[in-house]
Motif scaffolding. Structure first.
Motif, PDB file in Angstrom:
ATOM      1  N   MET A   1      84.203  31.959  24.198  1.00 47.41           N
ATOM      2  CA  MET A   1      83.143  31.720  23.227  1.00 47.41           C
ATOM      3  C   MET A   1      83.169  32.798  22.161  1.00 47.41           C
ATOM      4  O   MET A   1      83.367  33.963  22.435  1.00 47.41           O
ATOM      5  CB  MET A   1      81.768  31.741  23.911  1.00 47.41           C
ATOM      6  CG  MET A   1      81.524  30.571  24.840  1.00 47.41           C
ATOM      7  SD  MET A   1      81.513  28.987  23.995  1.00 47.41           S
ATOM      8  CE  MET A   1      79.997  29.168  23.063  1.00 47.41           C
ATOM      9  N   THR A   2      82.897  32.372  20.980  1.00 48.53           N
ATOM     10  CA  THR A   2      82.892  33.332  19.887  1.00 48.53           C
ATOM     11  C   THR A   2      81.499  33.453  19.293  1.00 48.53           C
ATOM     12  O   THR A   2      81.336  33.869  18.165  1.00 48.53           O
ATOM     13  CB  THR A   2      83.870  32.893  18.794  1.00 48.53           C
ATOM     14  OG1 THR A   2      83.595  31.551  18.479  1.00 48.53           O
ATOM     15  CG2 THR A   2      85.291  33.029  19.240  1.00 48.53           C
ATOM     16  N   ASP A   3      80.503  33.089  20.058  1.00 46.97           N
ATOM     17  CA  ASP A   3      79.132  33.165  19.541  1.00 46.97           C
ATOM     18  C   ASP A   3      78.763  34.613  19.176  1.00 46.97           C
ATOM     19  O   ASP A   3      79.339  35.561  19.678  1.00 46.97           O
ATOM     20  CB  ASP A   3      78.135  32.678  20.600  1.00 46.97           C
ATOM     21  CG  ASP A   3      78.247  31.177  20.810  1.00 46.97           C
ATOM     22  OD1 ASP A   3      77.464  30.658  21.590  1.00 46.97           O
ATOM     23  OD2 ASP A   3      79.120  30.554  20.190  1.00 46.97           O
ATOM     24  N   ALA A   4      77.764  34.718  18.312  1.00 46.76           N
ATOM     25  CA  ALA A   4      77.260  36.035  17.951  1.00 46.76           C
ATOM     26  C   ALA A   4      76.719  36.708  19.205  1.00 46.76           C
ATOM     27  O   ALA A   4      76.337  36.040  20.162  1.00 46.76           O
ATOM     28  CB  ALA A   4      76.151  35.889  16.911  1.00 46.76           C
ATOM     29  N   HIS A   6      74.042  37.894  20.073  1.00 45.33           N
ATOM     30  CA  HIS A   6      72.687  37.617  20.537  1.00 45.33           C
ATOM     31  C   HIS A   6      72.460  36.148  20.814  1.00 45.33           C
ATOM     32  O   HIS A   6      71.348  35.714  21.023  1.00 45.33           O
ATOM     33  CB  HIS A   6      71.666  38.104  19.515  1.00 45.33           C
ATOM     34  CG  HIS A   6      71.844  39.531  19.181  1.00 45.33           C
ATOM     35  ND1 HIS A   6      71.885  40.508  20.150  1.00 45.33           N
ATOM     36  CD2 HIS A   6      72.054  40.159  18.007  1.00 45.33           C
ATOM     37  CE1 HIS A   6      72.089  41.681  19.566  1.00 45.33           C
ATOM     38  NE2 HIS A   6      72.202  41.491  18.280  1.00 45.33           N
ATOM     39  N   PHE A   9      71.106  33.270  24.996  1.00 43.13           N
ATOM     40  CA  PHE A   9      69.744  33.505  25.437  1.00 43.13           C
ATOM     41  C   PHE A   9      69.474  32.882  26.784  1.00 43.13           C
ATOM     42  O   PHE A   9      68.513  33.180  27.433  1.00 43.13           O
ATOM     43  CB  PHE A   9      68.751  32.948  24.418  1.00 43.13           C
ATOM     44  CG  PHE A   9      68.783  33.708  23.145  1.00 43.13           C
ATOM     45  CD1 PHE A   9      68.130  34.908  23.050  1.00 43.13           C
ATOM     46  CD2 PHE A   9      69.502  33.246  22.066  1.00 43.13           C
ATOM     47  CE1 PHE A   9      68.160  35.635  21.886  1.00 43.13           C
ATOM     48  CE2 PHE A   9      69.542  33.959  20.900  1.00 43.13           C
ATOM     49  CZ  PHE A   9      68.868  35.162  20.805  1.00 43.13           C
ATOM     50  N   ARG A  10      70.338  31.976  27.162  1.00 41.75           N
ATOM     51  CA  ARG A  10      70.012  31.204  28.352  1.00 41.75           C
ATOM     52  C   ARG A  10      70.634  31.785  29.613  1.00 41.75           C
ATOM     53  O   ARG A  10      70.430  31.259  30.683  1.00 41.75           O
ATOM     54  CB  ARG A  10      70.500  29.775  28.165  1.00 41.75           C
ATOM     55  CG  ARG A  10      69.733  29.067  27.074  1.00 41.75           C
ATOM     56  CD  ARG A  10      69.112  27.835  27.622  1.00 41.75           C
ATOM     57  NE  ARG A  10      68.332  27.183  26.594  1.00 41.75           N
ATOM     58  CZ  ARG A  10      67.576  26.150  26.828  1.00 41.75           C
ATOM     59  NH1 ARG A  10      67.518  25.652  28.037  1.00 41.75           N
ATOM     60  NH2 ARG A  10      66.885  25.600  25.874  1.00 41.75           N
ATOM     61  N   THR A 168      62.890  34.813  20.923  1.00 42.36           N
ATOM     62  CA  THR A 168      64.027  33.976  20.580  1.00 42.36           C
ATOM     63  C   THR A 168      64.949  34.610  19.555  1.00 42.36           C
ATOM     64  O   THR A 168      66.151  34.513  19.650  1.00 42.36           O
ATOM     65  CB  THR A 168      63.512  32.644  20.008  1.00 42.36           C
ATOM     66  OG1 THR A 168      62.610  32.104  20.953  1.00 42.36           O
ATOM     67  CG2 THR A 168      64.643  31.680  19.788  1.00 42.36           C
ATOM     68  N   SER A 169      64.371  35.237  18.562  1.00 45.00           N
ATOM     69  CA  SER A 169      65.222  35.766  17.501  1.00 45.00           C
ATOM     70  C   SER A 169      65.271  37.291  17.571  1.00 45.00           C
ATOM     71  O   SER A 169      64.423  37.916  18.185  1.00 45.00           O
ATOM     72  CB  SER A 169      64.708  35.316  16.139  1.00 45.00           C
ATOM     73  OG  SER A 169      63.342  35.629  16.012  1.00 45.00           O
ATOM     74  N   VAL A 170      66.283  37.850  16.946  1.00 43.98           N
ATOM     75  CA  VAL A 170      66.357  39.302  16.820  1.00 43.98           C
ATOM     76  C   VAL A 170      65.816  39.640  15.430  1.00 43.98           C
ATOM     77  O   VAL A 170      66.424  39.303  14.424  1.00 43.98           O
ATOM     78  CB  VAL A 170      67.807  39.800  16.955  1.00 43.98           C
ATOM     79  CG1 VAL A 170      67.862  41.310  16.800  1.00 43.98           C
ATOM     80  CG2 VAL A 170      68.379  39.380  18.302  1.00 43.98           C
TER      81      VAL A 170
END
Lengths: 403, 437
Positions: A1-4, A6, A9-10, A168-170
């Motif tokens: 995975m190349t997600d950011a 942050h 979350f799960r 949820t968010s940073v």
């Protein structure tokens, strides 16, 4: 995975959420003599949408209040449903009972007539400035830059990131060069009641959705589209659950030391008395849950509660208030030298108002934040300056923390 | 012209992507997608997917298992994950959103569902092999390709349908399965308006006996099993069909080119692209093209974008959850790497990918999707998504891209007044105009 970094979350393994086992960024390790490094906890709670400081902390001793605020004035302390007294001149909204208890125990201070260096009444600009800590918008937040200099205890695989974004968010406040952990419970968050009313108002003219949306609102306990007050346990407990979890994480020996949280719903242009109740109770419950979650570590904790600006001194035509300037901030925690209202009170007389409409700010929010970085996190002078570039002229507010 | 650009991208496409300009020449943009399909997507072949599925069966069977079931499960899960992500990415950032809409429309017309779990690994190959090559080809070719595809043969139980008088039928106690035949008549082609009878369903079922597939060995594809095929003549809607595989294809083509089929397809297309209650003129125009061209779906798609009713009034269709989530992802500029966020959104909003409940597919009208609690969940999701994916997105730019001149003044005003950037993006995604297309 190349997600950011942050985006996960799960993940259920809490260690992962906190950044355990990920590549470890070692900041400059500065050890302050005489104290175990990095034992102190700092939480910043952002109240998005502009909390009405004049409503929540009412200067009932100011003779001009009645004229400006008649319809949003609460009974004085001692009367039925009256304000909770804060030492003779100011009174706290009765929805903040837990906070008042902390004030009485000298664990909470109220800072009034405060504002950032900006005078824009735009939520977006003001929040960006509040969080980035500069005189113009910066790409990183002051709390993240402060982390760069935070002394850390041990290092190793069982040590979490020093910084934690809760929710949820940073927020921009927490973004920047230092990697931070993130904690958010699975599932959906719900918009604050104020935002729900706005969404509902957008649907009104639309025949397909209007009725279905209104029905959905009703079944969620929104009594009426214009007047209703939301009594919804789920709304109320969501923030408290988050705060409690954050407190427990921070209480762990290897846990994060600095956390950022956010709570929306303060943009009360309409029917403020009712619509502010949901967020107010959520905040109060959240502070209680945070204290409980931190347990013994509460004694080494400071919680800064800030909002982007205050609201107009006068009530508007919808029993609400519009975007203003000076407002209120809270400082809470066992480490705080509390039990007092810290304000160079400018007064509410017409000639005293900022641009003849807002509470005149007399205290720069940066002075408070810098005071916390210096006296609570014990950051060196240079690090405090790096967190708030261009703020040399802003004198650090001293004495916020117990010696 | 810019309003037409937005309508084209929203009505016929999947919404504009953050930072993209609307097509300058909307009709040319749409026409090019009909006439010049991009390179077909890659993915595992049907044979590979069937072989993997067969390996898994072999590893998990109670008697004489062969292979490691954990390994085969893992391989299947990887394949399905890759197919799912590929599907979402093509819609999130692909160059031909109108073409993807056509693929999705015909996939839903010829529904197969993961609720029949064992066909799941085949869904990608089904789209690539049976649907996609024909979305601007001939409808009858698509109908035949669908009926020959193992995914459909599994989903509607035809693979095990056995003619009672066939060699296998006489030997075993098994028999006819009407499922595919019934849905082919009712859903895929003429619809009940065509006036077929229960007898026709049974006759078609007999015609299709033996239409099966081989998964344990070559050809790993469709296979006509003569030993299961019902011998003798059958009579479907007054026509005689003899025995054999070729007669089955003939029957399908006969149904696919029936006048009632043109009508049925015209109504569905107009309902999907124009309005829940499709204007009769729009239906008539599409029906005429389908009939005159004998089901040329390129000509039909050209007729579709030429319908005045499809352009005016705009935003008459409620976006079902998957398309809503995709549009939101595009509006906030979500990159391919974060496609999994959107898949979670499909599930949260009760439209899990490739999992419709019945062979009729996902419903296509607002009444089925815009229920009170569904709307509440939608704004909850929008709020959560705005928090997760909205970082760094400027709300004013987002509304300009996503809706342009279709944004109502009150929406723009409320967004400007919002208490935070996240709230502003929630108002955009929760506005009625964004929920429509």
């Amino acid at each position: 995975m190349t997600d950011a970094p942050h985006a996960h979350f799960r993940t259920t393994r809490r260690g992962l959420l906190l950044g355990l086992g990920a590549s470890f960024a070692v900041g400059p390790a500065r050890l302050a003599f005489g104290e175990a490094p990095g034992d102190r906890r700092l939480v910043v709670i952002l109240l998005r949408g502009a909390l009405d400081g004049l409503y929540v902390v009412q200067p009932y001793g100011d003779p001009a209040l009645e004229g400006l605020r008649g319809r949003l004035k609460l009974p004085e302390p001692g009367q039925e449903d009256g304000l909770l007294d804060l030492g003779g001149k100011f009174g706290l909204h009765p929805g903040l009972g837990r906070l008042h208890g902390m004030f009485a125990a000298n664990e909470a201070a109220v800072l009034h007539a405060v504002a950032g260096p900006y005078r824009s009444r735009s939520h977006f600009e003001a929040q960006d400035m509040l969080e980035s800590g500069g005189e113009q918008r910066l790409a990183s937040g002051w709390l993240n830059r402060a982390l760069e200099a935070l002394p850390r205890g041990g290092q190793g695989p069982d040590q979490a990131r020093a910084g934690l974004a809760v929710g949820t968010s940073v927020p921009l406040l927490m973004r920047g060069p230092v990697p931070v952990g993130a904690y958010s419970p699975p599932g959906l968050e719900r918009p604050a009641p104020e935002l729900m009313y706005r969404l509902a108002a957008l649907q009104d003219s639309d025949s397909t959705l209007g009725r279905a949306f209104a029905e959905g609102m009703r079944s969620r306990g929104f009594a009426s589209q214009t007047l209703g007050m939301v009594e919804n346990d789920r709304e109320r407990s969501a923030f408290a659950n988050l705060a409690g979890a954050a407190g427990r994480l921070m209480a762990e020996p290897g846990g994060p030391r600095v956390a950022a949280m956010e709570l929306g719903g303060w943009d009360t242009h309409v029917q403020q008395m009712n619509r502010i109740m949901g967020p107010l109770r959520a905040l109060d419950d959240g502070l209680g849950a945070l204290k409980e979650g931190l347990g013994a570590e509460w004694a080494r904790t400071a919680v800064l509660v800030v909002t982007e600006f205050g609201r107009t001194a006068r009530v508007n035509g919808n029993m609400g208030t519009d975007h203003g300037t000076g407002g209120v901030a809270f400082l809470v925690g066992g480490a705080v030298a509390g039990g007092r209202v810290i304000a160079d009170w400018p007064g509410l007389g017409e000639d005293k108002l900022f641009e003849n409409r807002d509470l005149q700010p007399t205290q720069d929010l940066r002075a408070i934040a810098k005071g916390l970085l210096r006296d609570h996190l014990r950051l060196p002078e240079a690090a405090v300056g790096a967190a708030f570039p261009g703020s040399n002229a802003v004198t650090v507010l001293r004495g916020l923390i117990r010696a | 012209m810019s309003i037409m650009g937005h309508i084209a991208a929203i009505r016929f496409g999947l919404g504009l992507r953050h930072g993209d300009a609307p097509p300058a020449d909307p009709l040319a943009w749409l026409r090019a997608q009909i006439d010049h399909p991009g390179a077909p997507p890659e993915g595992p072949s049907l044979a590979e997917a069937l072989a993997l599925r067969g390996d898994d069966f072999a590893a998990r069977r109670p008697r004489d298992p062969v292979g490691d079931p954990q390994q085969t499960r893992r391989a299947l899960a990887q394949l399905i994950r890759a197919e799912t992500l590929g599907h979402v990415r093509r819609r999130l950032t692909g160059e031909q959103p109108f073409r993807e809409r056509l693929v999705d429309f015909w996939m839903n017309h010829f529904t197969v569902s993961r609720r029949s779990g064992s066909l799941t690994p085949l869904i990608g190959s089904y789209e690539r092999g049976a649907i996609r090559p024909h979305v601007t080809g001939r409808f009858a070719d698509m109908a035949v390709a669908v009926a020959r595809h193992p995914a459909m043969l599994i989903y509607l139980d035809n693979a095990g349908s056995i003619g009672p008088s066939s060699a296998n039928g006489r030997r075993s106690r098994r028999g006819l399965n009407e499922n595919l035949a019934r849905e082919m008549l009712e859903l895929h082609t003429m619809s009940p308006a065509g006036g077929y009878t229960q007898g026709d369903v049974q006759e078609l079922a007999k015609i299709l006996t033996g239409w099966s597939f081989a998964s344990g060995g070559e050809p790993y594809d469709f296979q006509f099993r003569a030993a299961s095929h019902e011998p003798g003549d059958k009579h479907l809607l007054g026509r005689r069909f003899g025995p054999g595989e070729a007669e089955g294809e003939k029957a399908i083509r006969f149904l696919a080119e029936h006048p009632a089929t043109w009508r049925h397809l015209a109504v569905k297309l107009a309902r999907h692209f124009v309005a829940d209650s499709p204007p009769p003129e729009a239906v008539r125009a599409l029906e005429t093209v389908l009939r005159d061209s004998k089901g040329d779906l390129a000509a039909t798609s050209h007729a579709l974008i030429a319908l005045p009713q499809a352009w005016d009034p705009p935003l008459s269709k409620f976006r079902p959850p998957i398309d809503y989530v995709i549009a939101a992802g595009r509006a906030l500029g979500v990159p391919d790497a974060q496609a999994s966020q959107l898949i979670n959104g499909f599930n949260t909003l009760s439209q899990p990918l490739w999992r419709p409940e019945q062979p009729i597919g996902w419903p296509d009208i607002a009444a089925d999707w815009a229920a009170p609690e569904a709307l509440m969940r939608r704004v909850d999701w929008a709020y959560t998504f705005a928090g997760r994916a909205g970082r760094g997105v400027d709300a004013a730019e987002a509304v300009e891209t996503a809706l342009g001149p279709l944004a109502r003044a009150e929406t723009v005003t409320e967004m400007r007044r919002a208490g935070s950037m996240r709230d502003a993006l929630t108002l955009l995604l929760g506005s009625p105009e964004f929920m429509h297309r």
